[in-house]
Design an enzyme around this catalytic site. Sequence first.
Site, PDB file in Angstrom:
ATOM      1  N   GLU A   1     -15.387  24.771  -4.765  1.00  0.00           N
ATOM      2  CA  GLU A   1     -15.281  23.460  -4.913  1.00  0.00           C
ATOM      3  C   GLU A   1     -15.338  24.388  -6.887  1.00  0.00           C
ATOM      4  OE1 GLU A   1     -17.350  20.106  -4.161  1.00  0.00           O
ATOM      5  OE2 GLU A   1     -16.153  18.662  -5.551  1.00  0.00           O
TER       6      GLU A   1
ATOM      7  N   ASP B   1     -25.098  18.938  -8.440  1.00  0.00           N
ATOM      8  CA  ASP B   1     -23.405  19.605  -7.216  1.00  0.00           C
ATOM      9  C   ASP B   1     -23.192  20.814  -6.997  1.00  0.00           C
ATOM     10  OD1 ASP B   1     -22.202  18.781  -5.989  1.00  0.00           O
ATOM     11  OD2 ASP B   1     -20.929  17.387  -7.105  1.00  0.00           O
TER      12      ASP B   1
ATOM     13  N   GLU C   1     -22.548   7.623  -3.371  1.00  0.00           N
ATOM     14  CA  GLU C   1     -21.170   8.100  -3.448  1.00  0.00           C
ATOM     15  C   GLU C   1     -20.381   7.071  -2.732  1.00  0.00           C
ATOM     16  OE1 GLU C   1     -19.765  12.650  -3.602  1.00  0.00           O
ATOM     17  OE2 GLU C   1     -20.501  12.360  -5.311  1.00  0.00           O
TER      18      GLU C   1
HETATM   19  O1  GCW Z   1     -19.853  17.779  -4.644  1.00  0.00           O
HETATM   20  C1  GCW Z   1     -19.202  16.703  -4.344  1.00  0.00           C
HETATM   21  C2  GCW Z   1     -18.009  16.142  -3.467  1.00  0.00           C
HETATM   22  C3  GCW Z   1     -18.096  15.519  -3.543  1.00  0.00           C
HETATM   23  C4  GCW Z   1     -18.753  15.500  -1.541  1.00  0.00           C
HETATM   24  C5  GCW Z   1     -19.808  14.706  -2.142  1.00  0.00           C
HETATM   25  C6  GCW Z   1     -20.992  15.405  -1.860  1.00  0.00           C
HETATM   26  C7  GCW Z   1     -17.871  14.923   0.723  1.00  0.00           C
HETATM   27  O2  GCW Z   1     -17.247  16.939  -5.296  1.00  0.00           O
HETATM   28  O3  GCW Z   1     -16.448  16.084  -2.378  1.00  0.00           O
HETATM   29  O4  GCW Z   1     -18.248  14.562  -0.715  1.00  0.00           O
HETATM   30  O5  GCW Z   1     -20.418  16.345  -3.455  1.00  0.00           O
HETATM   31  O6  GCW Z   1     -22.025  17.031  -1.490  1.00  0.00           O
HETATM   32  O7  GCW Z   1     -21.356  14.754  -0.032  1.00  0.00           O
END
Ligand code: GCW
Length: 842
Positions: free
Chosen positions: A393, A365, A286
């Site tokens: 989240e 995720d 990311e």
């Molecule tokens: O789920 C995603 C989140 C990001 C997060 C990433 C991760 C901190 O939306 O906000 O970044 O995972 O776990 O690194």
Amino acid sequence: MAEDGSAAWLRYASIPNPAQYSFLPSRIAVRGNSPLEQTAARELQQGLSSMLGRPFSVVRYDPALASITLAPVTSKPASSASIGSHEPAGVQADSFRIVRTSAGKSTSLTIQGETPRAELYAVFHLLEEVGAEKPIPAVDRQAPSAPIRWVDEWDNLNGTIERGYASRSIFFDNGHVRQDLTRTGEYAHLLASIGINGCNINNVNADLETLSTEHLHEFARIADAFRPWGVKLALSIDLSSPQTVGGLSTFDPKDPAVIAWWQKKVDEIYTLIPNFAGFTVKADSEGRVGPSKYGRTPADAANVLARALRPYGGVVLYRGFVYDNHLDWHNLKADRARAGVDNFAYLDGKFEPNVIIQIKEGPIDFQTREPVSPLFAALRHTSVAIETQTTQEYTGQQRHMVWLPSMWKWALDTDMRAEGADGRARITTVKSIVEGKAFGQPVGGYVSVVNVGLEPNWLHHPMAMANLYGFGKLSWNPGQPLSAIIDTWTRLTWGNDPKVDSTIDAMQLASWQNYESYTGPNGMGTLTNILGYHFGPGIESAERNGWGQWFRGEKDGIGMDRTTATGTGYIGQYPPQLAAQYESLATCPDDLLLFFHHMPYDYLLHSGKTLVQSIYDAHYAGARAVAEYVPQWQSLQGLVDDQRYQQVLALFTYQAGHALVWRDAIDNWFRGISGIDDAGGRLGHDPNRITAEEMKTGGYRTVDVDPWETASGGKAVVCDGPTACTLSATLDKPAGRYDIAVQYFDTWGGVSKYTLLLNGQSIASWAADATLPPAQADPNLDGQDSTRFTVRSISLKPGDLLELSGTPAPPVDTARPQRTMSRELAPVDYIEIGPDGPITPQ
Ligand code: GCW
């Protein structure tokens, strides 16, 4: 005591029947001399005095007198250094026993810990037994299941929190560590009470300057606030630090200057923070840089850090969350779920022993349900930790009650059927892997992203703290039944009234399945707006982009084909027996079906229902179940304190309304794509609803809502005028009492005002001023901000005139121009007039 939730489960409220513990001696003696043992003794004294209503005191040990004695297991007193690098390795360090002995009429308790920290854990254990009115056994031995029991906070140095839903950071503000670290100490107190021994304080998307000397000096103050509670501080770091902080020209992990830089940096950290726990690393993920830049592997990068930390007892938690977020959606073989195994399995055995691969519980995720990550079974010569998310989240952001230990235990209990050396599959639960039992890798464990904030009750929803509590309990003992965990939490948090306890326990225990029922079905993911802030429904946001959370909803069917026969081959990453179970439709569980297979909408599930009908039914049932939280909770009025009662009531009312938004969005979307009607005749037939656009209006204008499924008929009305607009309808309901619900949108573009009138008389007024979870403005009318206001028990008769007056937010405040684009125009979706009764309009 103010019941603002700040004490969480450590309220030490007086128990109804203290006489049952009258055998406990009032003398508390400490045989060791470390600060942690002193802390433990004080905690015991305060907790017992407060719960039992009689004085306990910390006194000098006298073998002739009955006492509760805290003592190290070994006869020699432990020194304070034992919370640093010299403690016994692994789970041993935290194990304790509590032994009850009687002499004549008097009883003594001896609390023995392998380390002072273990004595502290024993004290919390004892306090919990008393608080929840449990018996104290004659001999009680306890040891945690794994040495890593950490929480990760995703706090930024500027005081914001990534995916934080309870206000700003308790640690940081304005680029610095806060002067006042009272909350930090209180947080460590809570963590210690549930056996958490490490806390990573900063976002895994780490500030590039995190390791500057200036910041390290400040972080040391946080470590100091943690230390009395045996909680070690860890830091997330960016792998480019040798460049950004060190000024080197490279961060290539094989470069000698880089290696030397890390060693020096680690030495510096340990001079400031002698009990530093280690680093968490997010790399090549990311947008974070990583070893791939130099053609190096995660092992190359992790090992450099690990070698520097090892002499001090520090560890590296290298995250397995490495994937390409620019995947080609057109490629039917592309699959984000494969990334964990593809990027790490070939490195098994190449990591230093103090490297732990931190693996999210599922391959995508933190969705409301995913299969467990196949990486757990693919790493057999590497320690692993499971990463869960206490911060909700994708599961309602602490505005919906969702008790996540149900999901975590389901993941931990999943049997991966790994093959032994003899080639035969055997029981290999995820918990046995992270505990180090399955593959003999002893330094793994549990990490949860927690993201507490400055709000008094830490996580916003008073019920959400049960997630943090449950995380601690499962990481100490993943075999503990969920019912025991929640019951103890409820008693400690809300008191020992049997009605209170049974009601709350039952609601919490059902809450994950309920949430799953009205959000993402059959393993599809949460179906939230993944391009926004992951709260309300936003189904197709997952499709046709590089993020790889696709479910491939087409006319012919839906779901990702991840089979080895025709799909992405992901299923083949599991050990063969489990792979075979998922590959075959005969054995693939209904609740994961669409994660693994692309299926027609009329496919008959094991449950006997067609896929699409099962989705419709589940969403109606889930929304109804959470609507019932409201009357269930109301039955506890007066049995719990009013402050938290009102707070929870407002949240449950909100959740009931938002669950309907979810239900309608998902069901309507499925009806649209499948072309199959609801056999129950409910979908598309809402006799109790009057959509805003069909009402008579004074000044309102109809707009399209995007995505369409998040508003009734895909449309809403807005009022552009400087003054109020109105909507009206003449009712033809039979005479009786009704609840009237107004579905409107509460965006962040200021505060609109609404008044509901019956025959010209105001029956309710409210302001659209909710601070919905995201700490960011959302100008859109959609499933994130669709909100319901209900007026109860109104007497109606045919011919009544119902009117809604909506006053838009005032034109924008020039001091906050970001709101110019998003002035809230008193938007309305529909009005629903339902039967009076405990469950408001369905
Ligand atoms: O789920 C995603 C989140 C990001 C997060 C990433 C991760 C901190 O939306 O906000 O970044 O995972 O776990 O690194």
